[in-house]
Design a protein around this motif. Structure first.
Motif, mmCIF file in Angstrom:
data_model
loop_
_atom_site.group_PDB
_atom_site.id
_atom_site.type_symbol
_atom_site.label_atom_id
_atom_site.label_comp_id
_atom_site.label_asym_id
_atom_site.label_seq_id
_atom_site.Cartn_x
_atom_site.Cartn_y
_atom_site.Cartn_z
ATOM 1 N N ASN A 85 0.815 -1.222 0.000
ATOM 2 C CA ASN A 85 0.000 0.000 0.000
ATOM 3 C C ASN A 85 0.842 1.263 0.000
ATOM 4 O OD1 ASN A 85 0.824 0.156 2.696
ATOM 5 N ND2 ASN A 85 -1.130 -0.582 3.506
ATOM 6 N N GLY B 157 -1.217 3.350 2.637
ATOM 7 C CA GLY B 157 -0.825 3.099 4.022
ATOM 8 C C GLY B 157 -0.424 4.382 4.714
ATOM 9 N N ASN C 103 -2.533 0.956 8.085
ATOM 10 C CA ASN C 103 -3.460 1.744 7.281
ATOM 11 C C ASN C 103 -4.640 2.143 8.172
ATOM 12 O OD1 ASN C 103 -4.972 2.965 5.315
ATOM 13 N ND2 ASN C 103 -4.971 1.228 3.912
ATOM 14 N N ASP D 184 0.483 8.194 3.223
ATOM 15 C CA ASP D 184 -0.823 8.864 3.170
ATOM 16 C C ASP D 184 -0.764 10.088 4.072
ATOM 17 O OD1 ASP D 184 -3.417 9.645 3.008
ATOM 18 O OD2 ASP D 184 -4.296 7.736 3.620
ATOM 19 N N SER E 253 -4.196 10.151 6.831
ATOM 20 C CA SER E 253 -4.520 8.789 7.264
ATOM 21 C C SER E 253 -5.534 8.742 8.389
ATOM 22 C CB SER E 253 -3.244 8.073 7.746
ATOM 23 O OG SER E 253 -2.354 7.868 6.675
#
Length: 493
Positions: free
Chosen positions: A166, A184, A177, A188, A191
């Protein structure tokens, strides 16, 4: 070329041949001794699940006596149909084919779906001929299915292949994640969903004031990623840009409400915080109250008031202190009124202002009535032709005094003063010369129905000497009078 199978259809000779020669099915005659075979060429190798990987084989019908066409018993309108039975996951194209002549190859192609395994394709033969004999359907084409070549790419070297990583460009062996999206946490920037902070304090205060409170949200991606707005309720919410917010609300009346504030990061479910607010009613403030005489027994009142609740409406009551009242509705920024008293005294005037919520403010003032002196009486002319006396006379100065009830007031000691206005008298003598006992001092005395003062002109109580000719002003005053009274007179030799 290898032969994987041969099918021979055999028929009895003799009478069967004669019978076949005469047999007609559907208007077509078929010969006996139909000895034809099917021949398939080569094994096929496929790659499972690879659409670009195909294999093919060639199949033909051959006479039973070999490759010579002399043994081919396929007559006009006669044909063989070969159908291919494939192992699971393998597809033949075409699935069947028709032959109307011997020794003519046709090509069948094969492909393997993902999960296909090795097996054998079996070709079965049917024909539209009838008669004695049988077919040996044992042509088989081996299928060899191999696994696709898998190239594993792990660009970030975290042990997770890029195809399932990811964050393929950022090492994250744990594949964490938080929000379950395609990226992930390691790559990200958004998140985590925003979270509400501690419950904000309620915003309370008085009407007319500006209420305020504040709060904060948090986000593991950084509080500055949040956009904070008001969802519902009164007032203004300010986003401070760092996850904190401020609320303010300017009030004009008592009221209550609820405010909902939310923080959003553009991707996840927004977080919200809720608080209540109350603007409490405040009673009006009255004052200063001013009571002003308009006459000895009449008053004019002025009582301004303020109320921070500018949206409030008001009524007012004036209590004059003698059981009289005046109601004012609606009451505006100042309460005014007037009142006349019918009895002497000192009164407390009270003012009460009540708002539309029932709260009231009060103020008061003290008012003392005064007495009303009459004009100076004869022998002094208070109006008309000015009195003119001969120097040496004793001049009676007389007044009456009444109270608010209209009755005579006899307990006072009014004071007489004399002021010379002009050394030259204007009028000739017009009053009789009087010779009475002069009053001792400056104060009048009560005599039966009036106050009297005998003003001497020979040895004046005012100057201690004889008066000289001229125009004089005689004034009578007392602290209880609404106003002093006076008159002018002339003195001549």
């Amino acid at each position: 070329m290898s032969k994987h199978g041969r099918i021979v259809r055999r028929a009895a000779l003799g009478t069967a041949l004669a019978a076949a020669a005469a047999l007609t099915i559907g208007g077509i005659a078929y010969a006996d001794n139909i000895n034809d075979t099917i021949e398939g060429l080569g094994a096929v190798t496929l790659v499972a699940g690879d659409s670009t990987s195909t294999g093919s084989a060639q199949v033909k019908v051959v006479p039973n006596n070999g490759d010579s066409d002399s043994g081919c018993n396929i007559d006009t309108n006669e044909h063989f149909v070969i159908t291919f039975v494939t192992p699971a996951g393998v597809t033949a194209s075409p699935a069947s084919m028709s032959f109307s002549d011997c020794n003519v190859f046709q090509t069948v192609s094969f492909s393997a779906a993902a999960g296909a395994v090795d097996g054998t394709v079996t070709a079965t033969i049917t024909t539209n001929t009838t008669g004695a004999g049988s077919y040996n359907n044992n042509v088989q084409i081996p299928i060899d299915v191999t696994a696709p070549v898998v190239v594993v790419v792990d660009a970030d070297g975290d042990g997770v292949p890029d195809a399932s990583d990811n964050c393929p460009a950022t090492a994250n062996a744990d594949q964490a994640n938080a929000d379950g999206d395609a990226l992930g946490n390691a790559c990200d920037t958004n998140s985590y969903a925003p979270k509400a902070g501690a419950s904000p304090a309620d915003g309370n205060g008085d009407e007319g004031s500006t209420l305020s409170t504040s709060g904060a949200f948090t986000d593991a991606d950084g509080n500055d990623s949040l956009t904070i707005t008001k969802v519902s309720g009164a007032g203004t919410v300010t986003d401070n840009g760092n996850g904190t917010w401020s609320w303010s609300h300017s009030t004009t009346d008592d009221a209550t409400g609820t405010v909902v504030v939310q923080a959003a990061d553009g991707e996840h479910l927004a977080a919200s915080e809720t608080f209540n607010w109350t603007a409490s009613n405040v009673a009006p403030t009255v004052g200063p109250v001013t009571a002003t005489h308009t006459s000895a027994c009449a008053v004019s009142l002025n009582a301004p008031f303020t109320d921070p609740g500018t949206a409030d409406t008001h009524t007012a009551t004036i209590s004059w202190g003698d059981s009289g009242t005046t109601n004012v509705a609606p009451a505006t920024s100042a309460i005014t009124g007037s009142h006349a008293y019918t009895a002497n005294g000192t009164y407390t005037i009270g003012v009460s202002v009540t708002d539309d919520d029932g709260a009231n403010g009060t103020g008061d003032a003290s008012f003392a009535t005064q007495n009303t002196p009459s004009a100076l009486q004869q022998p002094i002319n208070a109006t008309g032709t000015r009195s003119s006396f001969k120097i040496g006379s004793t001049i009676p100065v007389k007044i009456t005094v009444t109270g608010c009830d209209g009755g005579a007031v006899s307990t006072l000691t009014p004071t007489v003063t004399l002021t010379k206005l002009d050394p030259t008298p204007d009028n000739p003598l017009n009053e009789a010369s009087l010779d009475t006992v002069a009053t001792n001092g400056l104060q009048m005395r009560w005599s039966d129905t009036q106050y009297i003062y005998n003003l001497s002109t020979k040895l004046s109580q005012q100057t201690g000497a004889a008066l000289t000719g001229g125009t004089y002003k005689v004034t009578v005053s007392d602290s209880s009078f609404f106003a002093p009274v006076s008159a002018q007179l002339d003195l001549r030799k």
